[in-house]
Design a protein around this motif. Structure first.
Motif, PDB file in Angstrom:
ATOM      1  N   MET A   1       0.637  -1.131   0.127  1.00 13.78           N
ATOM      2  CA  MET A   1       0.110   0.223  -0.065  1.00 13.78           C
ATOM      3  C   MET A   1       0.912   1.269  -0.090  1.00 13.78           C
ATOM      4  O   MET A   1       1.833   1.462   0.856  1.00 13.78           O
ATOM      5  CB  MET A   1      -0.777  -0.113   1.011  1.00 13.78           C
ATOM      6  CG  MET A   1      -2.070   0.917   1.281  1.00 13.78           C
ATOM      7  SD  MET A   1      -3.243   0.596   2.591  1.00 13.78           S
ATOM      8  CE  MET A   1      -4.471   1.533   2.052  1.00 13.78           C
ATOM      9  N   THR A   2       0.517   2.166  -0.725  1.00 11.79           N
ATOM     10  CA  THR A   2       1.337   3.504  -0.693  1.00 11.79           C
ATOM     11  C   THR A   2       0.751   4.521  -0.159  1.00 11.79           C
ATOM     12  O   THR A   2      -0.438   4.612   0.092  1.00 11.79           O
ATOM     13  CB  THR A   2       1.499   3.933  -2.291  1.00 11.79           C
ATOM     14  OG1 THR A   2       0.153   3.983  -2.904  1.00 11.79           O
ATOM     15  CG2 THR A   2       2.110   2.824  -3.170  1.00 11.79           C
ATOM     16  N   ASP A   3       1.485   5.568   0.183  1.00 11.19           N
ATOM     17  CA  ASP A   3       0.933   6.766   0.953  1.00 11.19           C
ATOM     18  C   ASP A   3       0.257   7.498  -0.016  1.00 11.19           C
ATOM     19  O   ASP A   3       0.771   7.669  -1.399  1.00 11.19           O
ATOM     20  CB  ASP A   3       1.997   7.436   1.561  1.00 11.19           C
ATOM     21  CG  ASP A   3       2.659   6.935   2.784  1.00 11.19           C
ATOM     22  OD1 ASP A   3       1.931   5.966   3.500  1.00 11.19           O
ATOM     23  OD2 ASP A   3       3.928   7.063   3.043  1.00 11.19           O
ATOM     24  N   PRO A   4      -0.946   8.097   0.484  1.00  9.72           N
ATOM     25  CA  PRO A   4      -1.771   8.940  -0.892  1.00  9.72           C
ATOM     26  C   PRO A   4      -0.761  10.272  -0.991  1.00  9.72           C
ATOM     27  O   PRO A   4       0.134  10.820  -0.120  1.00  9.72           O
ATOM     28  CB  PRO A   4      -2.810   9.577   0.271  1.00  9.72           C
ATOM     29  CG  PRO A   4      -2.683   9.027   1.744  1.00  9.72           C
ATOM     30  CD  PRO A   4      -1.570   7.808   1.664  1.00  9.72           C
ATOM     31  N   THR A   5      -0.814  10.505  -2.098  1.00 13.95           N
ATOM     32  CA  THR A   5      -0.163  11.723  -2.630  1.00 13.95           C
ATOM     33  C   THR A   5      -0.530  13.143  -1.934  1.00 13.95           C
ATOM     34  O   THR A   5      -1.890  12.961  -1.250  1.00 13.95           O
ATOM     35  CB  THR A   5      -0.277  11.960  -4.272  1.00 13.95           C
ATOM     36  OG1 THR A   5      -1.581  12.166  -4.473  1.00 13.95           O
ATOM     37  CG2 THR A   5       0.318  10.755  -4.979  1.00 13.95           C
ATOM     38  N   ALA A   6      -0.067  14.032  -2.164  1.00 15.12           N
ATOM     39  CA  ALA A   6      -0.540  15.424  -1.786  1.00 15.12           C
ATOM     40  C   ALA A   6      -1.918  15.844  -2.222  1.00 15.12           C
ATOM     41  O   ALA A   6      -2.850  16.176  -1.595  1.00 15.12           O
ATOM     42  CB  ALA A   6       0.483  16.507  -1.737  1.00 15.12           C
ATOM     43  N   GLN A   7      -1.956  15.710  -3.588  1.00 15.46           N
ATOM     44  CA  GLN A   7      -3.152  15.878  -4.173  1.00 15.46           C
ATOM     45  C   GLN A   7      -4.495  15.050  -3.783  1.00 15.46           C
ATOM     46  O   GLN A   7      -5.571  15.645  -3.600  1.00 15.46           O
ATOM     47  CB  GLN A   7      -3.031  15.756  -5.662  1.00 15.46           C
ATOM     48  CG  GLN A   7      -4.058  16.159  -6.504  1.00 15.46           C
ATOM     49  CD  GLN A   7      -3.928  16.153  -8.081  1.00 15.46           C
ATOM     50  OE1 GLN A   7      -2.782  15.624  -8.449  1.00 15.46           O
ATOM     51  NE2 GLN A   7      -4.729  16.492  -8.842  1.00 15.46           N
ATOM     52  N   GLU A   8      -4.208  14.003  -3.401  1.00 19.48           N
ATOM     53  CA  GLU A   8      -5.219  12.900  -2.882  1.00 19.48           C
ATOM     54  C   GLU A   8      -5.430  13.276  -1.488  1.00 19.48           C
ATOM     55  O   GLU A   8      -6.864  12.933  -1.109  1.00 19.48           O
ATOM     56  CB  GLU A   8      -4.612  11.542  -2.966  1.00 19.48           C
ATOM     57  CG  GLU A   8      -4.493  10.973  -4.293  1.00 19.48           C
ATOM     58  CD  GLU A   8      -3.706   9.449  -4.355  1.00 19.48           C
ATOM     59  OE1 GLU A   8      -2.997   9.212  -3.302  1.00 19.48           O
ATOM     60  OE2 GLU A   8      -3.891   8.708  -5.225  1.00 19.48           O
ATOM     61  N   LYS A   9      -4.577  13.615  -0.618  1.00 19.74           N
ATOM     62  CA  LYS A   9      -4.839  14.183   0.669  1.00 19.74           C
ATOM     63  C   LYS A   9      -5.822  15.545   0.514  1.00 19.74           C
ATOM     64  O   LYS A   9      -6.681  15.571   1.417  1.00 19.74           O
ATOM     65  CB  LYS A   9      -3.540  14.515   1.395  1.00 19.74           C
ATOM     66  CG  LYS A   9      -2.813  13.290   1.920  1.00 19.74           C
ATOM     67  CD  LYS A   9      -1.488  13.613   2.474  1.00 19.74           C
ATOM     68  CE  LYS A   9      -0.671  12.388   2.901  1.00 19.74           C
ATOM     69  NZ  LYS A   9       0.357  12.756   3.737  1.00 19.74           N
ATOM     70  N   ILE A  10      -5.431  16.498  -0.339  1.00 19.42           N
ATOM     71  CA  ILE A  10      -6.292  17.677  -0.264  1.00 19.42           C
ATOM     72  C   ILE A  10      -7.611  17.113  -0.837  1.00 19.42           C
ATOM     73  O   ILE A  10      -8.675  17.540  -0.579  1.00 19.42           O
ATOM     74  CB  ILE A  10      -5.730  18.560  -1.574  1.00 19.42           C
ATOM     75  CG1 ILE A  10      -4.131  19.100  -1.023  1.00 19.42           C
ATOM     76  CG2 ILE A  10      -6.598  19.572  -1.905  1.00 19.42           C
ATOM     77  CD1 ILE A  10      -3.475  19.841  -1.851  1.00 19.42           C
TER      78      ILE A  10
END
Length: 113
Positions: A1-10
Motif C-alpha cells: 500500500m502506498t501513501d496518498p499523494t498530496a493531491q489525494e490528501k487535499i
C-alpha cells in the motif's frame, strides 16, 4: 500500500469539508428557493431579497472553492438577479438556475460519497 499523494490528501480533505458543510449549504439553497418562490409570486420583500443575495454570494465563493465553476457561476447569476429590485421579470430564469444549482450540488454529493 502506498501513501496518498498530496493531491489525494487535499481531495480527501475537501470531500470531508463538503460533507460537513452540506447542511449549511442546504440552508442557503433553502433561502434561495424561498426567494425564488416569492419572486414568482410577486411577494419578494427587501429582507428576504437581502438574505437571498447574501446566501447566493456565499454559495458562489464556496462552490468555487470546491472546484465547481458552473455552480459558482449559477450562484453569481442568482445573486445578481435577486439583488436587483427589478428582478420580477426574471423569475423563470431564477427558477431554472435554482434547478441547475441543485443538480450541480447533487453531482458533487455523488462525487464525495
Amino acid at each position: 500500500m502506498t501513501d496518498p499523494t498530496a493531491q489525494e490528501k487535499i481531495a480527501q480533505a475537501l470531500r470531508g469539508i463538503w460533507i460537513s458543510s452540506r447542511a449549511t449549504l442546504e440552508e442557503r439553497i433553502s433561502v434561495l428557493t424561498q426567494a425564488g418562490q416569492a419572486l414568482a409570486a410577486g411577494t419578494l420583500d427587501d429582507s428576504l431579497r437581502q438574505q437571498a443575495e447574501s446566501a447566493a454570494h456565499k454559495l458562489a465563493g464556496v462552490l468555487g472553492t470546491f472546484g465547481m465553476p458552473r455552480g459558482s457561476a449559477l450562484a453569481s447569476q442568482l445573486e445578481q438577479a435577486l439583488g436587483n429590485e427589478k428582478s420580477n421579470d426574471r423569475h423563470a430564469e431564477v427558477q431554472q438556475w435554482l434547478v441547475e444549482l441543485r443538480e450541480e450540488m447533487a453531482a458533487q454529493d455523488r462525487r464525495c460519497a
